[in-house]
Design a protein around this motif. Structure first.
Motif, PDB file in Angstrom:
ATOM      1  N   GLY A  15       0.796  -1.210   0.000  1.00 49.28           N
ATOM      2  CA  GLY A  15       0.000   0.000   0.000  1.00 49.28           C
ATOM      3  C   GLY A  15       0.833   1.267   0.000  1.00 49.28           C
ATOM      4  O   GLY A  15       0.304   2.366  -0.220  1.00 49.28           O
ATOM      5  N   GLY A  16       2.130   1.128   0.245  1.00 51.82           N
ATOM      6  CA  GLY A  16       3.007   2.278   0.302  1.00 51.82           C
ATOM      7  C   GLY A  16       3.448   2.762  -1.066  1.00 51.82           C
ATOM      8  O   GLY A  16       3.031   2.223  -2.105  1.00 51.82           O
ATOM      9  N   SER A  17       4.306   3.775  -1.068  1.00 54.95           N
ATOM     10  CA  SER A  17       4.762   4.408  -2.316  1.00 54.95           C
ATOM     11  C   SER A  17       6.268   4.582  -2.310  1.00 54.95           C
ATOM     12  O   SER A  17       6.888   4.708  -1.249  1.00 54.95           O
ATOM     13  N   LEU A  18       6.826   4.574  -3.492  1.00 47.74           N
ATOM     14  CA  LEU A  18       8.243   4.884  -3.691  1.00 47.74           C
ATOM     15  C   LEU A  18       8.389   5.689  -4.972  1.00 47.74           C
ATOM     16  O   LEU A  18       7.563   5.574  -5.885  1.00 47.74           O
ATOM     17  N   VAL A  59       2.547   1.760 -20.019  1.00 46.84           N
ATOM     18  CA  VAL A  59       2.661   1.127 -18.714  1.00 46.84           C
ATOM     19  C   VAL A  59       2.071  -0.286 -18.815  1.00 46.84           C
ATOM     20  O   VAL A  59       0.997  -0.463 -19.373  1.00 46.84           O
ATOM     21  N   GLU A  60       2.778  -1.245 -18.285  1.00 47.01           N
ATOM     22  CA  GLU A  60       2.303  -2.628 -18.327  1.00 47.01           C
ATOM     23  C   GLU A  60       1.005  -2.768 -17.527  1.00 47.01           C
ATOM     24  O   GLU A  60       0.779  -2.066 -16.546  1.00 47.01           O
ATOM     25  N   ASP A  61       0.168  -3.703 -17.955  1.00 46.11           N
ATOM     26  CA  ASP A  61      -1.118  -3.899 -17.300  1.00 46.11           C
ATOM     27  C   ASP A  61      -0.977  -4.197 -15.809  1.00 46.11           C
ATOM     28  O   ASP A  61      -1.825  -3.791 -15.010  1.00 46.11           O
ATOM     29  N   SER A  62       0.088  -4.884 -15.435  1.00 50.58           N
ATOM     30  CA  SER A  62       0.257  -5.292 -14.035  1.00 50.58           C
ATOM     31  C   SER A  62       0.445  -4.102 -13.096  1.00 50.58           C
ATOM     32  O   SER A  62       0.238  -4.234 -11.884  1.00 50.58           O
ATOM     33  N   VAL A  63       0.849  -2.966 -13.634  1.00 51.97           N
ATOM     34  CA  VAL A  63       1.084  -1.788 -12.796  1.00 51.97           C
ATOM     35  C   VAL A  63       0.238  -0.592 -13.216  1.00 51.97           C
ATOM     36  O   VAL A  63       0.362   0.492 -12.633  1.00 51.97           O
ATOM     37  N   LYS A  64      -0.606  -0.781 -14.194  1.00 57.05           N
ATOM     38  CA  LYS A  64      -1.409   0.321 -14.706  1.00 57.05           C
ATOM     39  C   LYS A  64      -2.312   0.868 -13.609  1.00 57.05           C
ATOM     40  O   LYS A  64      -2.916   0.111 -12.847  1.00 57.05           O
ATOM     41  N   GLY A  65      -2.360   2.193 -13.534  1.00 56.71           N
ATOM     42  CA  GLY A  65      -3.161   2.839 -12.497  1.00 56.71           C
ATOM     43  C   GLY A  65      -2.423   3.015 -11.186  1.00 56.71           C
ATOM     44  O   GLY A  65      -2.907   3.723 -10.288  1.00 56.71           O
ATOM     45  N   ARG A  66      -1.252   2.381 -11.067  1.00 52.68           N
ATOM     46  CA  ARG A  66      -0.471   2.495  -9.829  1.00 52.68           C
ATOM     47  C   ARG A  66       0.897   3.142 -10.081  1.00 52.68           C
ATOM     48  O   ARG A  66       1.397   3.862  -9.224  1.00 52.68           O
ATOM     49  N   ASN A  83       2.831   3.758  -6.652  1.00 52.33           N
ATOM     50  CA  ASN A  83       1.850   3.862  -5.574  1.00 52.33           C
ATOM     51  C   ASN A  83       1.151   2.528  -5.372  1.00 52.33           C
ATOM     52  O   ASN A  83       1.202   1.648  -6.237  1.00 52.33           O
ATOM     53  N   SER A  84       0.482   2.397  -4.244  1.00 51.07           N
ATOM     54  CA  SER A  84      -0.278   1.177  -3.936  1.00 51.07           C
ATOM     55  C   SER A  84       0.565  -0.073  -4.180  1.00 51.07           C
ATOM     56  O   SER A  84       0.125  -1.031  -4.835  1.00 51.07           O
ATOM     57  N   LEU A  85       1.753  -0.066  -3.673  1.00 50.21           N
ATOM     58  CA  LEU A  85       2.683  -1.165  -3.921  1.00 50.21           C
ATOM     59  C   LEU A  85       2.179  -2.467  -3.321  1.00 50.21           C
ATOM     60  O   LEU A  85       1.527  -2.482  -2.253  1.00 50.21           O
ATOM     61  N   VAL A 117      13.724  -2.946  -4.681  1.00 52.43           N
ATOM     62  CA  VAL A 117      12.439  -2.574  -4.094  1.00 52.43           C
ATOM     63  C   VAL A 117      11.873  -3.813  -3.407  1.00 52.43           C
ATOM     64  O   VAL A 117      11.745  -4.869  -4.026  1.00 52.43           O
ATOM     65  N   THR A 118      11.548  -3.670  -2.134  1.00 51.85           N
ATOM     66  CA  THR A 118      10.975  -4.768  -1.367  1.00 51.85           C
ATOM     67  C   THR A 118       9.671  -4.312  -0.740  1.00 51.85           C
ATOM     68  O   THR A 118       9.644  -3.307  -0.024  1.00 51.85           O
ATOM     69  N   VAL A 119       8.601  -5.052  -1.025  1.00 53.41           N
ATOM     70  CA  VAL A 119       7.288  -4.709  -0.495  1.00 53.41           C
ATOM     71  C   VAL A 119       6.822  -5.859   0.398  1.00 53.41           C
ATOM     72  O   VAL A 119       6.695  -6.995  -0.053  1.00 53.41           O
ATOM     73  N   SER A 120       6.570  -5.548   1.639  1.00 56.48           N
ATOM     74  CA  SER A 120       6.149  -6.568   2.592  1.00 56.48           C
ATOM     75  C   SER A 120       4.644  -6.492   2.817  1.00 56.48           C
ATOM     76  O   SER A 120       4.043  -5.426   2.742  1.00 56.48           O
ATOM     77  N   SER A 121       4.081  -7.635   3.114  1.00 56.72           N
ATOM     78  CA  SER A 121       2.618  -7.699   3.305  1.00 56.72           C
ATOM     79  C   SER A 121       2.229  -7.410   4.747  1.00 56.72           C
ATOM     80  O   SER A 121       3.073  -7.329   5.629  1.00 56.72           O
TER      81      SER A 121
END
Length: 121
Positions: A15-18, A59-66, A83-85, A117-121
């Motif tokens: 949910g965070g941003s970089l 932008v690739e579909d997997s990240v589109k909008g983010r 955003n919304s990682l 980049v590391t995103v934790s749940s």
């Protein structure tokens, strides 16, 4: 000699941003294609986003909008706002450039060393 240097990676919670930046030198920056790719452990490198010489973005579909890709022409810098990682966004992010106006998949002549980049749940 072309050099691409990425910065801005780090560890965030879901949910965070970089904001990733790629500083260029020795490169005809403004009129050519640049992009971001990423590679997760054990997986192939994949494209994330690109921007061509006319500042048309993809932008690739997997990240589109983010994720958003942009250039800061005054600083010869390529930027990726994330955003919304999600945990699946974890990986090494690479800046890339080619000496042509149009982009074409992952066909780039120059690559940076990458930033983690590391995103934790």
């Amino acid at each position: 000699q072309v050099q691409l240097v990425e910065s801005g990676g780090g560890s965030v919670q879901a949910g965070g941003s970089l904001r990733l930046t790629c500083t260029t030198s020795g490169y005809m920056y403004s009129n050519n294609c640049m992009g971001w790719a990423r590679q997760a452990p054990g997986k192939r490198r994949e494209g994330v986003a690109s921007i061509n010489g006319g500042n048309i973005t993809y932008v690739e579909d997997s990240v589109k909008g983010r994720f958003t890709i942009s250039k800061d022409n005054a600083k010869n810098t390529l930027i990726l706002h994330m955003n919304s990682l999600r945990p699946e966004d974890t990986g090494t992010y690479f800046c890339a450039a080619r000496s042509l106006y149009f982009c074409s998949g992952l066909i780039y002549e120059h690559w940076g060393q990458g930033t983690q980049v590391t995103v934790s749940s």
